[in-house]
Design a protein around this motif. Structure first.
Motif, PDB file in Angstrom:
ATOM      1  N   GLU A 182       0.826  -1.203   0.000  1.00 37.98           N
ATOM      2  CA  GLU A 182       0.000   0.000   0.000  1.00 37.98           C
ATOM      3  C   GLU A 182       0.867   1.262   0.000  1.00 37.98           C
ATOM      4  OE1 GLU A 182      -3.751   2.271   0.618  1.00 37.98           O
ATOM      5  OE2 GLU A 182      -3.083   0.428  -0.388  1.00 37.98           O
ATOM      6  N   ASN A 183       0.513   2.227  -0.871  1.00 37.92           N
ATOM      7  CA  ASN A 183       1.213   3.515  -0.909  1.00 37.92           C
ATOM      8  C   ASN A 183       0.756   4.326   0.290  1.00 37.92           C
ATOM      9  OD1 ASN A 183       2.272   6.042  -1.406  1.00 37.92           O
ATOM     10  ND2 ASN A 183       1.766   6.046  -3.575  1.00 37.92           N
ATOM     11  N   LEU A 184       1.661   4.534   1.262  1.00 43.18           N
ATOM     12  CA  LEU A 184       1.296   5.159   2.523  1.00 43.18           C
ATOM     13  C   LEU A 184       1.272   6.681   2.450  1.00 43.18           C
ATOM     14  CD1 LEU A 184       3.453   2.864   4.811  1.00 43.18           C
ATOM     15  CD2 LEU A 184       1.012   2.679   4.354  1.00 43.18           C
ATOM     16  N   TYR A 185       1.889   7.248   1.422  1.00 43.31           N
ATOM     17  CA  TYR A 185       1.933   8.701   1.325  1.00 43.31           C
ATOM     18  C   TYR A 185       1.521   9.181  -0.066  1.00 43.31           C
ATOM     19  CZ  TYR A 185       4.206   8.558   5.811  1.00 43.31           C
ATOM     20  OH  TYR A 185       4.475   8.349   7.144  1.00 43.31           O
ATOM     21  N   GLN A 186       0.459   8.590  -0.592  1.00 43.11           N
ATOM     22  CA  GLN A 186      -0.047   9.047  -1.875  1.00 43.11           C
ATOM     23  C   GLN A 186      -0.647  10.442  -1.691  1.00 43.11           C
ATOM     24  OE1 GLN A 186      -3.244   6.491  -3.108  1.00 43.11           O
ATOM     25  NE2 GLN A 186      -3.756   5.973  -0.996  1.00 43.11           N
ATOM     26  N   THR A 187      -0.365  11.307  -2.604  1.00 46.62           N
ATOM     27  CA  THR A 187      -0.812  12.690  -2.477  1.00 46.62           C
ATOM     28  C   THR A 187      -2.102  12.917  -3.254  1.00 46.62           C
ATOM     29  OG1 THR A 187       0.530  13.348  -4.369  1.00 46.62           O
ATOM     30  CG2 THR A 187       1.536  13.523  -2.186  1.00 46.62           C
ATOM     31  N   GLY A 188      -2.816  13.935  -2.856  1.00 48.44           N
ATOM     32  CA  GLY A 188      -4.055  14.286  -3.527  1.00 48.44           C
ATOM     33  C   GLY A 188      -4.648  15.530  -2.904  1.00 48.44           C
ATOM     34  N   LYS A 189      -5.504  16.218  -3.661  1.00 47.40           N
ATOM     35  CA  LYS A 189      -6.140  17.418  -3.161  1.00 47.40           C
ATOM     36  C   LYS A 189      -7.643  17.331  -3.332  1.00 47.40           C
ATOM     37  CE  LYS A 189      -2.276  20.626  -3.800  1.00 47.40           C
ATOM     38  NZ  LYS A 189      -1.851  21.928  -4.376  1.00 47.40           N
ATOM     39  N   CYS A 190      -8.334  17.966  -2.415  1.00 49.11           N
ATOM     40  CA  CYS A 190      -9.794  18.007  -2.468  1.00 49.11           C
ATOM     41  C   CYS A 190     -10.229  18.792  -3.701  1.00 49.11           C
ATOM     42  CB  CYS A 190     -10.340  18.653  -1.197  1.00 49.11           C
ATOM     43  SG  CYS A 190     -12.114  18.947  -1.227  1.00 49.11           S
ATOM     44  N   ALA A 191     -11.171  18.228  -4.442  1.00 52.42           N
ATOM     45  CA  ALA A 191     -11.647  18.882  -5.664  1.00 52.42           C
ATOM     46  C   ALA A 191     -12.395  20.175  -5.364  1.00 52.42           C
ATOM     47  CB  ALA A 191     -12.549  17.929  -6.442  1.00 52.42           C
ATOM     48  N   LYS A 192     -12.897  20.320  -4.177  1.00 49.16           N
ATOM     49  CA  LYS A 192     -13.695  21.491  -3.821  1.00 49.16           C
ATOM     50  C   LYS A 192     -12.864  22.615  -3.221  1.00 49.16           C
ATOM     51  CE  LYS A 192     -17.808  22.863  -1.226  1.00 49.16           C
ATOM     52  NZ  LYS A 192     -18.924  22.386  -0.350  1.00 49.16           N
ATOM     53  N   CYS A 193     -12.051  22.282  -2.187  1.00 53.35           N
ATOM     54  CA  CYS A 193     -11.305  23.347  -1.486  1.00 53.35           C
ATOM     55  C   CYS A 193      -9.798  23.276  -1.694  1.00 53.35           C
ATOM     56  CB  CYS A 193     -11.628  23.327   0.000  1.00 53.35           C
ATOM     57  SG  CYS A 193     -10.985  21.857   0.866  1.00 53.35           S
ATOM     58  N   GLN A 194      -9.321  22.248  -2.410  1.00 48.78           N
ATOM     59  CA  GLN A 194      -7.900  22.076  -2.733  1.00 48.78           C
ATOM     60  C   GLN A 194      -7.023  21.769  -1.518  1.00 48.78           C
ATOM     61  OE1 GLN A 194      -6.716  21.981  -6.023  1.00 48.78           O
ATOM     62  NE2 GLN A 194      -8.952  21.926  -6.286  1.00 48.78           N
ATOM     63  N   SER A 195      -7.640  21.336  -0.421  1.00 47.23           N
ATOM     64  CA  SER A 195      -6.851  20.953   0.753  1.00 47.23           C
ATOM     65  C   SER A 195      -6.188  19.602   0.513  1.00 47.23           C
ATOM     66  CB  SER A 195      -7.745  20.876   1.999  1.00 47.23           C
ATOM     67  OG  SER A 195      -8.291  22.133   2.309  1.00 47.23           O
ATOM     68  N   GLU A 196      -5.034  19.380   1.180  1.00 46.80           N
ATOM     69  CA  GLU A 196      -4.339  18.101   1.047  1.00 46.80           C
ATOM     70  C   GLU A 196      -5.180  16.990   1.670  1.00 46.80           C
ATOM     71  OE1 GLU A 196      -1.538  17.264  -0.404  1.00 46.80           O
ATOM     72  OE2 GLU A 196      -0.966  19.281  -1.063  1.00 46.80           O
ATOM     73  N   LEU A 197      -5.271  15.874   0.974  1.00 47.04           N
ATOM     74  CA  LEU A 197      -6.032  14.731   1.459  1.00 47.04           C
ATOM     75  C   LEU A 197      -5.106  13.696   2.074  1.00 47.04           C
ATOM     76  CD1 LEU A 197      -8.444  14.226  -1.576  1.00 47.04           C
ATOM     77  CD2 LEU A 197      -8.987  15.326   0.605  1.00 47.04           C
ATOM     78  N   SER A 198      -5.535  13.104   3.162  1.00 40.29           N
ATOM     79  CA  SER A 198      -4.775  12.031   3.787  1.00 40.29           C
ATOM     80  C   SER A 198      -4.950  10.758   2.973  1.00 40.29           C
ATOM     81  CB  SER A 198      -5.262  11.787   5.220  1.00 40.29           C
ATOM     82  OG  SER A 198      -5.116  12.948   6.001  1.00 40.29           O
ATOM     83  N   PRO A 199      -3.933   9.880   2.945  1.00 44.38           N
ATOM     84  CA  PRO A 199      -4.051   8.626   2.202  1.00 44.38           C
ATOM     85  C   PRO A 199      -5.248   7.805   2.672  1.00 44.38           C
ATOM     86  CG  PRO A 199      -1.786   9.007   2.865  1.00 44.38           C
ATOM     87  CD  PRO A 199      -2.604  10.048   3.553  1.00 44.38           C
ATOM     88  N   GLY A 200      -6.071   7.355   1.735  1.00 42.72           N
ATOM     89  CA  GLY A 200      -7.224   6.536   2.065  1.00 42.72           C
ATOM     90  C   GLY A 200      -8.427   7.302   2.563  1.00 42.72           C
ATOM     91  N   ALA A 201      -8.333   8.646   2.585  1.00 46.27           N
ATOM     92  CA  ALA A 201      -9.446   9.455   3.086  1.00 46.27           C
ATOM     93  C   ALA A 201     -10.655   9.342   2.168  1.00 46.27           C
ATOM     94  CB  ALA A 201      -9.021  10.912   3.216  1.00 46.27           C
ATOM     95  N   LYS A 202     -11.840   9.235   2.756  1.00 40.68           N
ATOM     96  CA  LYS A 202     -13.082   9.169   1.993  1.00 40.68           C
ATOM     97  C   LYS A 202     -13.772  10.526   1.921  1.00 40.68           C
ATOM     98  CE  LYS A 202     -13.920   4.278   2.977  1.00 40.68           C
ATOM     99  NZ  LYS A 202     -14.878   3.290   3.536  1.00 40.68           N
ATOM    100  N   PHE A 203     -13.414  11.406   2.891  1.00 36.69           N
ATOM    101  CA  PHE A 203     -13.975  12.746   2.922  1.00 36.69           C
ATOM    102  C   PHE A 203     -12.888  13.751   3.277  1.00 36.69           C
ATOM    103  CE2 PHE A 203     -17.518   9.931   3.762  1.00 36.69           C
ATOM    104  CZ  PHE A 203     -18.537  10.454   2.985  1.00 36.69           C
TER     105      PHE A 203
END
Length: 212
Positions: A182-203
């Motif tokens: 499992e990628n423990l530090y996959q990056t991503g941003k919220c499509a709405k507010c552009q905040s950083e998302l935690s790995p595996g976050a659903k919200f």
């Protein structure tokens, strides 16, 4: 036979049989040995019942009690040795602090020491990071500065104690789980507010937007 457990067990034996509970000297978890029925207790009990129906019954009962004491001591020692053989594989003695600890929770296989002497780095770093101080990471993990991962943004990066997918303990700050990949530090941003998302976050933790 060398008796390994001398101060970390409880004797639960009775006249019905023998059983012992062994404790891990770090976490306190208890391990019960298999109950072994006492034949001497049953026999002596039968003699006491017979003794009440015949003349001199008190003398017979007393004699049976004495016989029971003589045989039960040997039976108890034998049962204790068997219990040690049964439970011993669940424990290991730390060569540094000499405590008997359980393999399951309190033994650091990689370091060859108990987790009190050699804590899991991933667990200690995650616990220390909860208080947001690098100083506590040093104190809890008991590692030198040169052993800490370099160029780590401790405020934004979340060190994990367990893999969120398979729950295997992690050996410090790693990018991928050694068990399931499992990628423990996959990056991503919220499509709405552009905040950083935690790995595996659903919200999103900032605006509550559902992660697609």
């Amino acid at each position: 036979m060398k008796i390994s457990f001398t101060d970390n067990y409880e004797d639960l034996s009775s006249d019905r049989g023998y059983q012992f509970k062994f404790f891990c000297e770090r976490c306190g978890n208890g391990y019960l040995s298999t109950f072994k029925k006492s034949t001497t207790g049953t026999i002596s009990g039968a003699f006491r019942i017979i003794g009440t129906f015949i003349e001199g019954g008190d003398r017979i009962a007393s004699s049976s009690d004495e016989a029971h004491r003589m045989t039960s001591s040997k039976a108890h020692d034998s049962a204790f040795e068997e219990a040690i053989k049964e439970i011993r594989p669940s424990f290991i003695e730390c060569p540094r602090c000499t405590k008997w600890v359980c393999h399951e929770k309190c033994w650091n296989e990689e370091q060859g020491l108990c987790k009190e002497c050699a804590p899991d780095l991933g667990v200690e770093m995650a616990a220390a990071q909860a208080s947001r101080t690098v100083e506590e990471i040093h104190a809890h993990a008991k590692v030198a500065s040169k052993d800490l991962p370099s160029k780590v943004d401790w405020k934004s990066k979340r060190v994990k104690a367990l893999c969120p997918k398979c729950a295997v303990p992690l050996k410090g700050d790693v990018k991928f789980c050694p068990q399931c990949g499992e990628n423990l530090y996959q990056t991503g941003k919220c499509a709405k507010c552009q905040s950083e998302l935690s790995p595996g976050a659903k919200f999103c933790v900032e605006c509550g937007e559902k992660v697609k």
